[in-house]
Design a protein around this motif. Sequence first.
Motif, PDB file in Angstrom:
ATOM      1  N   UNK A 172       0.826  -1.209   0.000  1.00 33.03           N
ATOM      2  CA  UNK A 172       0.000   0.000   0.000  1.00 33.03           C
ATOM      3  C   UNK A 172       0.862   1.262   0.000  1.00 33.03           C
ATOM      4  N   UNK A 173       2.007   1.216   0.662  1.00 36.48           N
ATOM      5  CA  UNK A 173       2.908   2.381   0.652  1.00 36.48           C
ATOM      6  C   UNK A 173       3.361   2.686  -0.787  1.00 36.48           C
ATOM      7  N   UNK A 174       3.785   1.639  -1.498  1.00 37.61           N
ATOM      8  CA  UNK A 174       4.260   1.839  -2.876  1.00 37.61           C
ATOM      9  C   UNK A 174       3.148   2.408  -3.757  1.00 37.61           C
ATOM     10  N   UNK A 175       1.938   1.867  -3.605  1.00 39.26           N
ATOM     11  CA  UNK A 175       0.824   2.340  -4.439  1.00 39.26           C
ATOM     12  C   UNK A 175       0.446   3.771  -4.085  1.00 39.26           C
ATOM     13  N   UNK A 176       0.441   4.059  -2.781  1.00 42.78           N
ATOM     14  CA  UNK A 176       0.053   5.398  -2.342  1.00 42.78           C
ATOM     15  C   UNK A 176       1.033   6.446  -2.849  1.00 42.78           C
ATOM     16  N   UNK A 177       2.348   6.166  -2.731  1.00 41.41           N
ATOM     17  CA  UNK A 177       3.354   7.128  -3.179  1.00 41.41           C
ATOM     18  C   UNK A 177       3.179   7.433  -4.672  1.00 41.41           C
ATOM     19  N   UNK A 178       2.788   6.423  -5.457  1.00 33.67           N
ATOM     20  CA  UNK A 178       2.611   6.628  -6.893  1.00 33.67           C
ATOM     21  C   UNK A 178       1.310   7.362  -7.189  1.00 33.67           C
ATOM     22  N   UNK A 179       0.232   6.965  -6.528  1.00 34.93           N
ATOM     23  CA  UNK A 179      -1.086   7.507  -6.861  1.00 34.93           C
ATOM     24  C   UNK A 179      -1.286   8.939  -6.382  1.00 34.93           C
ATOM     25  N   UNK A 180      -0.429   9.395  -5.465  1.00 29.14           N
ATOM     26  CA  UNK A 180      -0.573  10.780  -5.007  1.00 29.14           C
ATOM     27  C   UNK A 180       0.169  11.754  -5.923  1.00 29.14           C
ATOM     28  N   UNK A 181       0.886  11.237  -6.933  1.00 31.00           N
ATOM     29  CA  UNK A 181       1.597  12.115  -7.868  1.00 31.00           C
ATOM     30  C   UNK A 181       0.589  12.844  -8.752  1.00 31.00           C
ATOM     31  N   UNK A 182       0.809  14.141  -8.981  1.00 30.59           N
ATOM     32  CA  UNK A 182      -0.180  14.899  -9.735  1.00 30.59           C
ATOM     33  C   UNK A 182      -0.296  14.478 -11.210  1.00 30.59           C
ATOM     34  N   UNK A 183       0.831  14.144 -11.827  1.00 30.49           N
ATOM     35  CA  UNK A 183       0.795  13.901 -13.271  1.00 30.49           C
ATOM     36  C   UNK A 183       1.053  12.434 -13.613  1.00 30.49           C
ATOM     37  N   UNK A 184       2.160  11.929 -13.092  1.00 31.14           N
ATOM     38  CA  UNK A 184       2.511  10.542 -13.373  1.00 31.14           C
ATOM     39  C   UNK A 184       3.570  10.085 -12.396  1.00 31.14           C
ATOM     40  N   UNK A 185       3.831   8.779 -12.366  1.00 27.65           N
ATOM     41  CA  UNK A 185       4.848   8.242 -11.465  1.00 27.65           C
ATOM     42  C   UNK A 185       5.634   7.144 -12.157  1.00 27.65           C
ATOM     43  N   UNK A 186       6.935   7.133 -11.865  1.00 31.47           N
ATOM     44  CA  UNK A 186       7.803   6.066 -12.341  1.00 31.47           C
ATOM     45  C   UNK A 186       8.171   5.237 -11.128  1.00 31.47           C
ATOM     46  N   UNK A 187       7.865   3.948 -11.179  1.00 36.63           N
ATOM     47  CA  UNK A 187       8.241   3.057 -10.085  1.00 36.63           C
ATOM     48  C   UNK A 187       9.298   2.116 -10.599  1.00 36.63           C
ATOM     49  N   UNK A 188      10.419   2.019  -9.873  1.00 34.55           N
ATOM     50  CA  UNK A 188      11.452   1.065 -10.287  1.00 34.55           C
ATOM     51  C   UNK A 188      11.605  -0.009  -9.232  1.00 34.55           C
TER      52      UNK A 188
END
Length: 224
Positions: A113-129
Amino acid sequence: ARPFIVAIDGPAGAGKSTVSKVLARRLGFALVDTGAIYRSVALKARREGLAFDDDEKLGELLSRVHISFQVEGEDNHVFLDGEDVSGEIRTPENSMAASQVSSRPVVRAGLLSLQRRLALQAPKGAILEGRDIGTVVFPDADAKFFLEADPSTRARRRFEELFQKGVERSLEEVLADQIKRDQDDASRAVAPLKPAEDAVRLDSTIMPLSEVVRVLEQTILERM
Ligand code: C5P
Protein backbone atom coordinates in the motif's frame (compact mmCIF):
# COMPACT_ATOMS: atom_id res chain seq x y z
CA ALA A 1 -8.19 10.34 -13.58
CA ARG A 2 -5.30 8.58 -11.90
CA PRO A 3 -1.68 9.53 -12.70
CA PHE A 4 0.15 7.82 -15.57
CA ILE A 5 1.94 4.80 -14.08
CA VAL A 6 5.30 3.59 -15.47
CA ALA A 7 6.79 0.29 -14.24
CA ILE A 8 10.55 -0.26 -14.64
CA ASP A 9 11.75 -3.67 -13.46
CA GLY A 10 14.96 -5.65 -13.82
CA PRO A 11 17.95 -7.11 -11.99
CA ALA A 12 20.57 -5.14 -10.03
CA GLY A 13 22.82 -2.92 -12.12
CA ALA A 14 20.71 -2.95 -15.30
CA GLY A 15 20.54 0.85 -15.22
CA LYS A 16 17.04 1.21 -13.73
CA SER A 17 17.98 3.95 -11.24
CA THR A 18 19.80 6.16 -13.73
CA VAL A 19 17.12 5.78 -16.37
CA SER A 20 14.24 6.32 -13.92
CA LYS A 21 15.81 9.45 -12.49
CA VAL A 22 16.35 11.08 -15.88
CA LEU A 23 12.89 10.09 -17.11
CA ALA A 24 11.15 11.40 -13.99
CA ARG A 25 12.90 14.75 -14.36
CA ARG A 26 12.14 15.06 -18.08
CA LEU A 27 8.49 14.09 -17.75
CA GLY A 28 7.81 15.89 -14.46
CA PHE A 29 6.78 12.57 -12.89
CA ALA A 30 7.25 11.40 -9.29
CA LEU A 31 9.93 8.77 -8.76
CA VAL A 32 9.31 5.81 -6.45
CA ASP A 33 12.49 3.82 -5.82
CA THR A 34 10.97 0.66 -4.33
CA GLY A 35 14.41 -0.92 -3.74
CA ALA A 36 15.14 1.99 -1.37
CA ILE A 37 11.98 1.08 0.56
CA TYR A 38 13.11 -2.55 1.04
CA ARG A 39 16.61 -1.31 1.85
CA SER A 40 15.25 1.02 4.54
CA VAL A 41 13.26 -1.78 6.17
CA ALA A 42 16.39 -3.95 6.08
CA LEU A 43 18.44 -1.19 7.72
CA LYS A 44 15.91 -0.81 10.51
CA ALA A 45 15.82 -4.58 11.04
CA ARG A 46 19.63 -4.66 11.23
CA ARG A 47 19.76 -1.77 13.67
CA GLU A 48 17.26 -3.54 15.90
CA GLY A 49 19.13 -6.82 15.62
CA LEU A 50 16.19 -8.75 14.12
CA ALA A 51 16.67 -12.08 12.38
CA PHE A 52 15.72 -11.57 8.73
CA ASP A 53 13.32 -14.52 8.85
CA ASP A 54 11.50 -13.54 12.04
CA ASP A 55 8.13 -12.81 10.42
CA GLU A 56 6.44 -11.82 13.63
CA LYS A 57 9.01 -9.19 14.57
CA LEU A 58 9.27 -8.00 10.96
CA GLY A 59 5.51 -7.55 10.84
CA GLU A 60 5.62 -5.57 14.05
CA LEU A 61 8.49 -3.44 12.72
CA LEU A 62 6.46 -2.66 9.57
CA SER A 63 3.57 -1.38 11.66
CA ARG A 64 5.72 1.41 13.08
CA VAL A 65 8.19 2.20 10.28
CA HIS A 66 7.89 5.50 8.41
CA ILE A 67 9.53 5.85 4.99
CA SER A 68 9.38 8.90 2.75
CA PHE A 69 11.18 10.46 -0.20
CA GLN A 70 12.33 13.98 -0.90
CA VAL A 71 13.92 15.28 -4.08
CA GLU A 72 16.87 17.58 -3.40
CA GLY A 73 18.51 18.92 -6.54
CA GLU A 74 19.59 15.94 -8.62
CA ASP A 75 19.08 13.42 -5.86
CA ASN A 76 16.15 11.51 -4.48
CA HIS A 77 16.69 11.22 -0.72
CA VAL A 78 15.17 8.47 1.43
CA PHE A 79 14.07 9.12 4.99
CA LEU A 80 13.68 6.35 7.56
CA ASP A 81 11.69 7.56 10.55
CA GLY A 82 12.73 11.11 9.66
CA GLU A 83 16.45 10.36 9.23
CA ASP A 84 18.17 10.68 5.84
CA VAL A 85 19.55 7.18 5.20
CA SER A 86 20.22 7.58 1.44
CA GLY A 87 23.89 6.63 1.80
CA GLU A 88 23.64 4.04 4.53
CA ILE A 89 21.07 1.85 2.75
CA ARG A 90 23.45 1.27 -0.17
CA THR A 91 26.34 -0.46 1.58
CA PRO A 92 27.06 -4.02 0.36
CA GLU A 93 25.94 -5.45 3.74
CA ASN A 94 22.62 -3.68 3.57
CA SER A 95 22.08 -4.74 -0.06
CA MET A 96 22.31 -8.39 0.95
CA ALA A 97 20.05 -7.79 3.95
CA ALA A 98 17.46 -6.08 1.71
CA SER A 99 17.38 -9.10 -0.57
CA GLN A 100 16.77 -11.41 2.41
CA VAL A 101 14.14 -9.27 4.09
CA SER A 102 12.31 -8.77 0.78
CA SER A 103 11.83 -12.51 0.34
CA ARG A 104 9.44 -12.58 3.33
CA PRO A 105 5.77 -12.43 2.23
CA VAL A 106 4.88 -10.42 5.35
CA VAL A 107 7.31 -7.70 4.27
CA ARG A 108 6.14 -7.62 0.64
CA ALA A 109 2.47 -7.48 1.60
CA GLY A 110 3.15 -4.83 4.23
CA LEU A 111 4.85 -2.52 1.73
CA LEU A 112 2.32 -2.79 -1.10
CA SER A 113 0.00 0.00 0.00
CA LEU A 114 2.91 2.38 0.65
CA GLN A 115 4.26 1.84 -2.88
CA ARG A 116 0.82 2.34 -4.44
CA ARG A 117 0.05 5.40 -2.34
CA LEU A 118 3.35 7.13 -3.18
CA ALA A 119 2.61 6.63 -6.89
CA LEU A 120 -1.09 7.51 -6.86
CA GLN A 121 -0.57 10.78 -5.01
CA ALA A 122 1.60 12.12 -7.87
CA PRO A 123 -0.18 14.90 -9.73
CA LYS A 124 0.79 13.90 -13.27
CA GLY A 125 2.51 10.54 -13.37
CA ALA A 126 4.85 8.24 -11.46
CA ILE A 127 7.80 6.07 -12.34
CA LEU A 128 8.24 3.06 -10.08
CA GLU A 129 11.45 1.06 -10.29
CA GLY A 130 11.90 -2.35 -8.74
CA ARG A 131 11.53 -6.08 -9.36
CA ASP A 132 7.77 -6.73 -9.32
CA ILE A 133 6.14 -3.43 -10.28
CA GLY A 134 4.67 -4.66 -13.57
CA THR A 135 3.71 -8.07 -12.16
CA VAL A 136 2.42 -7.29 -8.64
CA VAL A 137 2.40 -3.64 -7.54
CA PHE A 138 0.78 -2.23 -10.70
CA PRO A 139 -0.25 -5.08 -13.03
CA ASP A 140 -2.34 -2.48 -14.89
CA ALA A 141 0.50 0.06 -15.30
CA ASP A 142 0.19 2.30 -18.38
CA ALA A 143 3.70 1.39 -19.57
CA LYS A 144 5.92 -1.51 -18.44
CA PHE A 145 9.62 -1.97 -19.10
CA PHE A 146 12.10 -4.68 -18.17
CA LEU A 147 15.76 -3.65 -18.31
CA GLU A 148 18.49 -6.24 -18.65
CA ALA A 149 22.25 -6.37 -19.27
CA ASP A 150 25.00 -8.99 -19.13
CA PRO A 151 26.00 -9.92 -15.56
CA SER A 152 29.57 -8.65 -16.08
CA THR A 153 28.34 -5.32 -17.47
CA ARG A 154 26.01 -4.87 -14.52
CA ALA A 155 28.73 -5.76 -12.02
CA ARG A 156 31.10 -3.25 -13.62
CA ARG A 157 28.48 -0.50 -13.35
CA ARG A 158 27.84 -1.32 -9.69
CA PHE A 159 31.58 -1.47 -9.02
CA GLU A 160 32.08 2.01 -10.52
CA GLU A 161 29.19 3.36 -8.48
CA LEU A 162 30.60 1.97 -5.21
CA PHE A 163 34.12 3.10 -6.12
CA GLN A 164 32.93 6.68 -6.64
CA LYS A 165 31.28 6.56 -3.23
CA GLY A 166 34.54 5.43 -1.68
CA VAL A 167 33.40 1.87 -0.91
CA GLU A 168 36.41 -0.48 -1.23
CA ARG A 169 35.12 -3.58 -2.95
CA SER A 170 36.77 -5.65 -5.68
CA LEU A 171 35.00 -6.34 -8.97
CA GLU A 172 35.00 -10.05 -8.07
CA GLU A 173 33.24 -9.38 -4.76
CA VAL A 174 30.67 -7.14 -6.43
CA LEU A 175 29.99 -9.83 -9.04
CA ALA A 176 29.68 -12.56 -6.40
CA ASP A 177 27.20 -10.47 -4.36
CA GLN A 178 25.24 -9.70 -7.50
CA ILE A 179 24.98 -13.35 -8.56
CA LYS A 180 23.73 -14.31 -5.09
CA ARG A 181 21.20 -11.45 -5.01
CA ASP A 182 19.93 -12.21 -8.57
CA GLN A 183 19.49 -15.88 -7.72
CA ASP A 184 17.65 -15.13 -4.49
CA ASP A 185 15.44 -12.51 -6.15
CA ALA A 186 14.57 -14.76 -9.10
CA SER A 187 13.95 -17.93 -7.09
CA ARG A 188 11.90 -16.65 -4.15
CA ALA A 189 8.33 -17.94 -3.82
CA VAL A 190 6.60 -14.56 -3.67
CA ALA A 191 6.89 -11.98 -6.44
CA PRO A 192 10.10 -13.34 -8.00
CA LEU A 193 12.04 -11.18 -10.44
CA LYS A 194 10.59 -11.84 -13.87
CA PRO A 195 9.39 -9.73 -16.77
CA ALA A 196 5.64 -9.05 -17.03
CA GLU A 197 4.22 -10.61 -20.19
CA ASP A 198 3.34 -7.22 -21.59
CA ALA A 199 6.63 -5.50 -20.65
CA VAL A 200 8.88 -3.93 -23.28
CA ARG A 201 12.27 -5.61 -22.78
CA LEU A 202 15.51 -3.72 -23.35
CA ASP A 203 19.08 -4.93 -23.06
CA SER A 204 21.53 -2.16 -22.14
CA THR A 205 24.69 -4.26 -22.55
CA ILE A 206 25.76 -2.34 -25.63
CA MET A 207 22.95 0.22 -25.77
CA PRO A 208 23.98 3.39 -23.92
CA LEU A 209 21.61 4.42 -21.12
CA SER A 210 20.88 7.67 -22.98
CA GLU A 211 19.43 5.56 -25.79
CA VAL A 212 17.39 3.50 -23.32
CA VAL A 213 15.95 6.74 -21.92
CA ARG A 214 15.05 7.89 -25.44
CA VAL A 215 13.17 4.67 -26.24
CA LEU A 216 11.28 4.68 -22.94
CA GLU A 217 10.35 8.34 -23.22
CA GLN A 218 9.03 7.86 -26.73
CA THR A 219 6.93 4.85 -25.70
CA ILE A 220 5.50 6.75 -22.72
CA LEU A 221 4.67 9.88 -24.72
CA GLU A 222 2.88 7.76 -27.35
CA ARG A 223 0.64 6.29 -24.65
CA MET A 224 -0.14 9.42 -22.65
O1 C5P B 1 16.86 -2.14 -6.60
P1 C5P B 1 17.74 -2.36 -5.39
O2 C5P B 1 19.04 -3.01 -5.71
O3 C5P B 1 17.90 -1.11 -4.59
O4 C5P B 1 16.89 -3.37 -4.45
C1 C5P B 1 17.44 -3.95 -3.30
C2 C5P B 1 16.79 -5.30 -3.04
O5 C5P B 1 15.41 -5.10 -2.69
C3 C5P B 1 16.75 -6.24 -4.25
O6 C5P B 1 17.88 -7.09 -4.31
C4 C5P B 1 15.48 -7.04 -4.03
O7 C5P B 1 15.75 -8.18 -3.22
C5 C5P B 1 14.60 -6.13 -3.24
N1 C5P B 1 13.53 -5.55 -4.05
C6 C5P B 1 12.39 -6.30 -4.24
N2 C5P B 1 11.33 -5.78 -4.92
C7 C5P B 1 11.37 -4.55 -5.43
C8 C5P B 1 12.54 -3.77 -5.28
C9 C5P B 1 13.62 -4.30 -4.58
O8 C5P B 1 12.33 -7.43 -3.80
N3 C5P B 1 10.31 -4.07 -6.07
